[in-house]
Design a protein around this motif. Structure first.
Motif, short mmCIF file in Angstrom:
data_model
loop_
_atom_site.label_atom_id
_atom_site.label_comp_id
_atom_site.label_asym_id
_atom_site.label_seq_id
_atom_site.Cartn_x
_atom_site.Cartn_y
_atom_site.Cartn_z
N ASP A 206 54.78 47.99 32.52
CA ASP A 206 54.74 48.92 31.39
C ASP A 206 54.79 50.38 31.82
OD1 ASP A 206 54.63 46.84 29.60
OD2 ASP A 206 52.44 46.85 29.44
N GLY A 207 54.84 50.62 33.14
CA GLY A 207 54.98 51.98 33.65
C GLY A 207 53.69 52.71 33.92
N ALA A 208 52.57 51.99 34.01
CA ALA A 208 51.28 52.63 34.27
C ALA A 208 51.21 53.12 35.71
CB ALA A 208 50.13 51.65 34.00
N GLY A 209 50.65 54.33 35.90
CA GLY A 209 50.46 54.86 37.23
C GLY A 209 49.15 54.39 37.83
N ARG A 210 48.88 54.81 39.08
CA ARG A 210 47.65 54.39 39.75
C ARG A 210 46.41 54.85 38.98
NH1 ARG A 210 50.64 54.81 44.66
NH2 ARG A 210 50.32 52.99 46.02
N ALA A 211 46.40 56.12 38.57
CA ALA A 211 45.24 56.65 37.87
C ALA A 211 45.02 55.93 36.55
CB ALA A 211 45.40 58.15 37.64
N HIS A 212 46.10 55.73 35.81
CA HIS A 212 46.00 55.05 34.52
C HIS A 212 45.52 53.61 34.73
CE1 HIS A 212 47.28 53.39 30.59
NE2 HIS A 212 47.05 54.63 30.17
N THR A 213 46.01 52.93 35.75
CA THR A 213 45.60 51.56 36.05
C THR A 213 44.12 51.50 36.39
OG1 THR A 213 47.80 51.05 36.88
CG2 THR A 213 46.02 49.56 37.52
N PHE A 214 43.66 52.48 37.16
CA PHE A 214 42.26 52.47 37.57
C PHE A 214 41.34 52.67 36.37
CE2 PHE A 214 38.47 54.88 38.78
CZ PHE A 214 37.89 53.99 39.68
N PHE A 215 41.63 53.68 35.55
CA PHE A 215 40.71 54.00 34.46
C PHE A 215 40.83 53.05 33.28
CE2 PHE A 215 40.84 58.18 36.61
CZ PHE A 215 39.48 58.39 36.74
N ARG A 216 41.99 52.44 33.10
CA ARG A 216 42.18 51.56 31.94
C ARG A 216 41.92 50.09 32.26
NH1 ARG A 216 42.10 54.20 27.10
NH2 ARG A 216 43.34 56.10 27.21
N ILE A 217 42.04 49.70 33.52
CA ILE A 217 41.88 48.29 33.89
C ILE A 217 40.71 48.08 34.83
CG2 ILE A 217 42.99 46.31 35.00
CD1 ILE A 217 45.67 47.39 34.07
N THR A 218 40.79 48.73 36.00
CA THR A 218 39.82 48.44 37.05
C THR A 218 38.40 48.84 36.65
OG1 THR A 218 41.54 48.80 38.70
CG2 THR A 218 39.27 48.80 39.47
N LEU A 219 38.22 50.08 36.25
CA LEU A 219 36.87 50.56 35.96
C LEU A 219 36.20 49.80 34.82
CD1 LEU A 219 34.70 52.55 36.75
CD2 LEU A 219 35.71 54.23 35.21
N PRO A 220 36.85 49.54 33.68
CA PRO A 220 36.18 48.76 32.63
C PRO A 220 35.77 47.37 33.08
CG PRO A 220 38.09 49.90 31.73
CD PRO A 220 38.17 50.06 33.21
N LEU A 221 36.61 46.71 33.90
CA LEU A 221 36.29 45.36 34.35
C LEU A 221 35.24 45.35 35.47
CD1 LEU A 221 39.87 43.77 34.35
CD2 LEU A 221 38.04 43.47 32.67
N LEU A 222 35.01 46.51 36.09
CA LEU A 222 34.00 46.62 37.15
C LEU A 222 32.70 47.24 36.66
CD1 LEU A 222 36.22 45.88 39.18
CD2 LEU A 222 35.41 47.72 40.64
N TRP A 223 32.59 47.47 35.38
CA TRP A 223 31.48 48.28 34.89
C TRP A 223 30.12 47.67 35.20
CZ3 TRP A 223 31.69 53.15 34.00
CH2 TRP A 223 30.60 53.79 33.40
N ASP A 224 29.99 46.34 35.15
CA ASP A 224 28.71 45.71 35.46
C ASP A 224 28.29 46.00 36.90
OD1 ASP A 224 28.51 44.71 32.94
OD2 ASP A 224 29.18 42.69 33.44
N SER A 225 29.26 45.95 37.82
CA SER A 225 28.96 46.25 39.22
C SER A 225 28.60 47.71 39.41
CB SER A 225 30.16 45.89 40.11
OG SER A 225 30.44 44.51 40.03
N VAL A 226 29.30 48.60 38.70
CA VAL A 226 28.99 50.02 38.78
C VAL A 226 27.57 50.29 38.25
CG1 VAL A 226 29.60 52.30 37.89
CG2 VAL A 226 31.40 50.73 38.63
N GLN A 227 27.22 49.64 37.16
CA GLN A 227 25.88 49.81 36.59
C GLN A 227 24.81 49.36 37.58
OE1 GLN A 227 24.55 47.07 33.45
NE2 GLN A 227 24.11 48.86 32.18
#
Length: 309
Positions: A206-227
């Motif tokens: 879909d044309g997502a860049g690294r930053a967009h991928t990180f903030f839209r996919i990686t960080l939300p799915l890692l939020w429990d670990s971040v907490q």
């Protein structure tokens, strides 16, 4: 049948709960009791003085300064450590794109994980000795020696990393961050590896860049670990006793002139040197309450809806 199950559960939990009450909860209760007395530590006789220790505590400029230092650690240590760990974990697990699989880590990511994790195998005592040599205030110190070689520091006026009031806290923060990034990198990497690669590949299509991928996919799915990381780092920031007492000047650390003081060093000094054990117990109770408050606030502040895949 249910009655038998209840008996089994009670019998199974009885001993662990009893041990927990005896060795964990009871010492807290004792500490609170001693904090209401003028206990000197050595004597077995002491008088009840009510909340006098707590009143004196919040009129103690050194202890209030120590609380402020712990707050600074509480702000900077979790933020810097988590940001660096997330960045490195993302690059090691999803930073490469040139392979046939579509999304992969950078080349040599397995080796980098070992290198980043290596500081975690060192104990805090070894860490204090190691960075004591790094921060030495002569040409034998790694930082001063390097800066002198580069001509940025005069040999007659080396930088006193641990004796400069404006530098000592940042020097300690650097040690904690260096030590902790590797552990949380591995924690976040394990969580990232559980994220299906199809999600990343769909985002790339879909044309997502690294930053967009990180903030839209990686960080939300890692939020429990971040907490979880945020809470653990917050608890560590409320302590800091080993590094401060070992690396900074003064009895049990805190130097120069109390500019690196934390609550734990003030408490130990009052307990072991000044014989004000009841007063030190009041500090311990305040430390416990502040740590609990920090944990609850962090859990509440970082709480969000669970994202599943």
């Amino acid at each position: 049948m249910r009655k038998g199950q209840n008996r089994f559960v009670v019998g199974f939990l009885l001993v662990p709960v009893a041990l927990y009450l005896i060795f964990v909860i009871w010492p807290y209760i004792q500490t609170f009791g001693y904090s209401l007395t003028d206990w000197k530590g050595q004597s077995q006789t002491f008088a009840f003085i009510g909340l006098d220790n707590y009143t004196a505590l919040f009129e103690d400029d050194i202890f209030l300064q120590a609380i402020w230092h712990n707050i600074l650690f509480l702000v900077f240590i979790p933020v810097i450590t988590i940001l660096l760990a997330l960045f490195f974990a993302f690059m090691l697990n999803a930073g490469g794109r040139g392979r046939a699989g579509g999304v992969s880590g950078v080349a040599g990511s397995g080796f980098y994980k070992i290198v980043y994790f290596f500081p975690q195998v060192l104990s805090l005592a070894i860490l204090a000795v190691l960075f004591g040599a790094v921060y030495r205030s002569d040409s034998g110190g790694m930082l001063n020696g390097l800066l002198m070689k580069l001509g940025l520091v005069d040999e007659s006026a080396p930088i006193e990393w641990l004796n400069e009031p404006n530098m000592v806290l940042w020097a300690l923060i650097l040690v904690v961050v260096w030590h902790g990034v590797g552990f949380y990198l591995v924690l976040f990497s394990a969580a990232m590896q559980a994220i299906p690669r199809d999600i990343y590949e769909a985002a790339l299509i879909d044309g997502a860049g690294r930053a967009h991928t990180f903030f839209r996919i990686t960080l939300p799915l890692l939020w429990d670990s971040v907490q979880t990381a945020w809470v653990y780092l917050g608890i560590a920031a409320m302590d800091m006793f080993i590094l401060v007492s070992t690396m900074t000047a003064g009895e049990y650390g805190g130097g120069p002139d109390h500019h690196s003081e934390v609550m734990a060093t003030v408490m130990m000094r009052n307990f072991l040197l000044y014989g004000r054990s009841g007063y030190a117990c009041a500090m311990g109770v305040v430390m416990l309450l502040l740590t609990l408050i920090v944990s609850v606030v962090m859990l509440r502040a970082t709480r969000r809806e669970r994202v599943e895949f």
